[in-house]
Design a protein around this motif. Structure first.
Motif, PDB file in Angstrom:
ATOM      1  N   GLU A 399       0.832  -1.216   0.000  1.00 46.57           N
ATOM      2  CA  GLU A 399       0.000   0.000   0.000  1.00 46.57           C
ATOM      3  C   GLU A 399       0.865   1.266   0.000  1.00 46.57           C
ATOM      4  O   GLU A 399       0.513   2.278  -0.613  1.00 46.57           O
ATOM      5  N   ASP A 400       2.013   1.202   0.692  1.00 41.74           N
ATOM      6  CA  ASP A 400       2.891   2.383   0.735  1.00 41.74           C
ATOM      7  C   ASP A 400       3.474   2.652  -0.656  1.00 41.74           C
ATOM      8  O   ASP A 400       3.639   3.801  -1.070  1.00 41.74           O
ATOM      9  N   VAL A 401       3.794   1.563  -1.362  1.00 45.61           N
ATOM     10  CA  VAL A 401       4.319   1.717  -2.721  1.00 45.61           C
ATOM     11  C   VAL A 401       3.203   2.264  -3.624  1.00 45.61           C
ATOM     12  O   VAL A 401       3.422   3.175  -4.431  1.00 45.61           O
ATOM     13  N   ASN A 402       1.978   1.730  -3.454  1.00 46.57           N
ATOM     14  CA  ASN A 402       0.830   2.190  -4.255  1.00 46.57           C
ATOM     15  C   ASN A 402       0.641   3.701  -4.138  1.00 46.57           C
ATOM     16  O   ASN A 402       0.463   4.393  -5.138  1.00 46.57           O
ATOM     17  N   VAL A 403       0.683   4.199  -2.893  1.00 48.30           N
ATOM     18  CA  VAL A 403       0.430   5.627  -2.673  1.00 48.30           C
ATOM     19  C   VAL A 403       1.460   6.474  -3.427  1.00 48.30           C
ATOM     20  O   VAL A 403       1.114   7.442  -4.118  1.00 48.30           O
ATOM     21  N   GLY A 414      -3.059  10.743 -15.156  1.00 46.55           N
ATOM     22  CA  GLY A 414      -3.351   9.342 -15.476  1.00 46.55           C
ATOM     23  C   GLY A 414      -4.465   8.750 -14.642  1.00 46.55           C
ATOM     24  O   GLY A 414      -5.155   9.445 -13.892  1.00 46.55           O
ATOM     25  N   SER A 415      -4.641   7.428 -14.786  1.00 49.39           N
ATOM     26  CA  SER A 415      -5.678   6.709 -14.028  1.00 49.39           C
ATOM     27  C   SER A 415      -5.027   5.603 -13.208  1.00 49.39           C
ATOM     28  O   SER A 415      -4.085   4.950 -13.667  1.00 49.39           O
ATOM     29  N   ARG A 426      -9.189  -1.466  -4.757  1.00 50.59           N
ATOM     30  CA  ARG A 426      -8.771  -0.066  -4.817  1.00 50.59           C
ATOM     31  C   ARG A 426      -9.877   0.898  -4.378  1.00 50.59           C
ATOM     32  O   ARG A 426      -9.775   2.096  -4.616  1.00 50.59           O
ATOM     33  N   ARG A 427     -10.940   0.349  -3.783  1.00 48.11           N
ATOM     34  CA  ARG A 427     -12.107   1.180  -3.450  1.00 48.11           C
ATOM     35  C   ARG A 427     -11.748   2.399  -2.602  1.00 48.11           C
ATOM     36  O   ARG A 427     -12.177   3.517  -2.882  1.00 48.11           O
ATOM     37  N   PRO A 431     -11.842   7.845  -4.088  1.00 49.53           N
ATOM     38  CA  PRO A 431     -12.203   9.252  -3.849  1.00 49.53           C
ATOM     39  C   PRO A 431     -11.025  10.228  -4.011  1.00 49.53           C
ATOM     40  O   PRO A 431     -11.233  11.392  -4.363  1.00 49.53           O
ATOM     41  N   ALA A 432      -9.814   9.739  -3.797  1.00 49.55           N
ATOM     42  CA  ALA A 432      -8.667  10.644  -3.953  1.00 49.55           C
ATOM     43  C   ALA A 432      -8.360  10.920  -5.425  1.00 49.55           C
ATOM     44  O   ALA A 432      -7.618  11.843  -5.751  1.00 49.55           O
ATOM     45  N   HIS A 433      -8.943  10.113  -6.329  1.00 53.14           N
ATOM     46  CA  HIS A 433      -8.627  10.250  -7.748  1.00 53.14           C
ATOM     47  C   HIS A 433      -9.830  10.658  -8.591  1.00 53.14           C
ATOM     48  O   HIS A 433      -9.755  10.666  -9.814  1.00 53.14           O
TER      49      HIS A 433
END
Ligand SMILES: Cc1cc2nc3c(=O)[nH]c(=O)nc-3n(C[C@H](O)[C@H](O)[C@H](O)COP(=O)(O)OP(=O)(O)OC[C@H]3O[C@@H](n4cnc5c(N)ncnc54)[C@H](O)[C@@H]3O)c2cc1C
Length: 461
Positions: A399-403, A414-415, A426-427, A431-433
């Protein structure tokens, strides 16, 4: 929930279509990667649209949540009933009829449980071509492919699933059937409601059948593998191939040498089909016309002669073509032997592929120096599978890498998911995207169609 309530589902779908034995339910309760596990009161396997409608009505009356499921190859845990107390999985595997095929009109009407490779074969038998293709095609079903708006290797020319659906039949969250099984290419009568369900990941209703587009069979197929020093060269080669071949170009995939290295370690007897270099571009061109091989080869040779690529290998028969594609399609599998992966199925504008991969690669190397970045994918449409391999002994949270990676994706416009969808995986990031207005519009649609929130709760929103 009483036993009678569950048993009544067996009266609808036949008792061979109802699974309640916990051991037999297991394969339906975890995702393909075996990372998410859920619970269900039963797995229900209807045989027809009418049965799906009756199952939904029954579940709504009993207040039971429903999780639609096809081949269960999804990579976002959308088909896994995670954290649900009172849910059934509604699996479409027994709905696999081809209702109609019209070769002249270029349409095929299929039930949602049809497996993708069977649809491709049916099209072939009718002298036509269904272009959607992906590594899970032997298991993924039409309902799942529509609900995730699947992409795959031929998006460059044919678009993703959304572009291939002409008509749709859906059982809504109240059990009513919305029948739009039309075969029209042009139809502007009112809202194009089928679009709401394509990519909705089973949150708005259950897709029970679809009319899909078929295309002319392709008689010329040329598959080439270019060897190039840098990703910049690979994208330059893509741009050159695309402008020279135009609509003939069907796939353009970039592969870093680290991916080749990883596979070669475990398949030492298989020779890589091109000279080794820093990066590779796999390009495939096809045409309904036969005999275009020499013309296409001349274009490929030009790229080498212009000094963009150091070398290029062209497949001369189906076995060589398969050998080239195998190096692309087994990247994920090879990676697994080196550790766990923090995966990012992202897209950026095609013009930003190079700076994105470079910037995200540098950021990951700085923050997590023990990891290895394997960035590959559909360069032609900007969809990069940016995988970060974490060695087994390291305790880095994916998750840290994902962020970190997703922050850079956002900066390039991007998406965070180009293909696999949001699901449950990824739910919390969605909201952040998406803007508050976009989130509200999505919630309003969900509320309108599924006011009781029983259709795949916890997925996407
Ligand atoms: C090896 C591998 C390679 C892959 N490659 C690609 C790729 O290149 N491109 C790509 O886009 N994806 C790819 N995927 C992801 C996956 O194959 C696709 O998401 C596929 O569309 C899932 O189909 P499925 O039938 O397995 O759906 P499932 O996994 O069963 O379900 C996926 C989602 O759709 C919903 N759903 C399923 N059926 C229905 C229905 N009838 N009505 C309403 N909702 C439904 C589920 O609730 C869930 O949210 C790959 C997966 C694997 C394992």
């Amino acid at each position: 929930v009483s036993r009678d309530t569950i048993e009544a589902l067996g009266d609808i779908v036949g008792h061979d279509g109802l699974i309640v034995d916990p051991a037999l339910m297991q394969p339906y309760l975890s995702d393909w990667r075996d990372r998410f596990h859920g619970r269900a009161l039963a797995v229900v396997r209807p045989r027809s649209t009418a049965e799906v409608a009756r199952v939904v009505e029954h579940c709504v009356a009993a207040g039971i949540a429903m999780v639609p499921q096809g081949g269960n190859t999804g990579l976002a845990a959308g088909a896994t009933p995670v954290g649900l107390e009172r849910a059934v999985v509604i699996n479409t595997s027994r709905m696999r009829a081809v209702r109609n095929i019209d070769a002249a009109a270029g349409t095929i009407a299929v039930e949602s449980g049809c497996v993708l490779s069977d649809v491709q074969a049916a099209a072939r038998q009718a002298g036509r071509y269904f272009p959607l293709s992906l590594a899970a095609e032997g298991s993924a079903q039409i309902g799942g492919l529509i609900s995730t708006n699947a992409g795959g290797t031929a998006v460059l020319r044919y678009g993703s699933m959304r572009a291939l659906v002409l008509g749709l039949e859906v059982v809504l969250p109240d059990g009513s059937v919305l029948n739009g099984m039309r075969t029209l290419r042009k139809d502007n009568a009112g809202f194009d409601w089928k679009q709401w369900f394509i990519g909705a990941e089973g949150t708005l209703g259950i897709v029970t059948a679809a009319v899909l587009r078929l295309f002319p069979a392709q008689h010329t197929i040329r598959t080439a593998l270019f060897s190039l020093p840098t990703i910049e060269d690979a994208m330059r080669a893509f741009a050159a191939v695309e402008s020279a071949l135009g609509e003939l170009l069907v796939a353009a995939e970039i592969i870093p040498d680290i991916a080749v290295e990883m596979r070669a370690r475990f398949h030492p007897s298989e020779a890589f089909p091109a000279p080794r270099d820093g990066w590779y571009l796999l390009a495939e061109a096809t045409s309904a016309l036969s005999g275009l091989e020499d013309q296409i080869d001349a274009v490929l040779l030009d790229i080498v002669e212009a000094g963009i690529a150091k070398g290029c290998t062209v497949a001369n028969n189906p076995a060589q073509r398969e050998a080239i594609w195998a190096w692309r399609e087994t990247i994920t599998e090879s990676e697994r032997r080196f550790g766990t992966s923090a995966k990012h199925d992202v897209s950026v504008p095609v013009s930003a592929v190079v700076p994105f991969v470079e910037e995200a690669g540098a950021a990951v190397a700085a923050a997590f120096p023990s990891t290895t970045v394997v960035a590959f994918g559909h360069a032609g449409d900007g969809n990069i599978h940016f995988n970060v391999v974490i060695p087994q002994q390291e305790s880095i949270a994916a998750e840290d890498v994902n962020v970190l990676v997703h922050r850079i994706v956002a900066a390039y416009g991007g998406s965070i998911t180009a293909e696999h969808g949001i699901g449950r995986y990824r739910r919390d990031e969605l909201p952040a995207h998406r803007s508050e207005a976009e989130m509200s519009a999505m919630r309003a649609l969900k509320q309108a169609l599924d006011p009781r929130g029983l259709m795949n709760p916890g997925a996407v929103l």
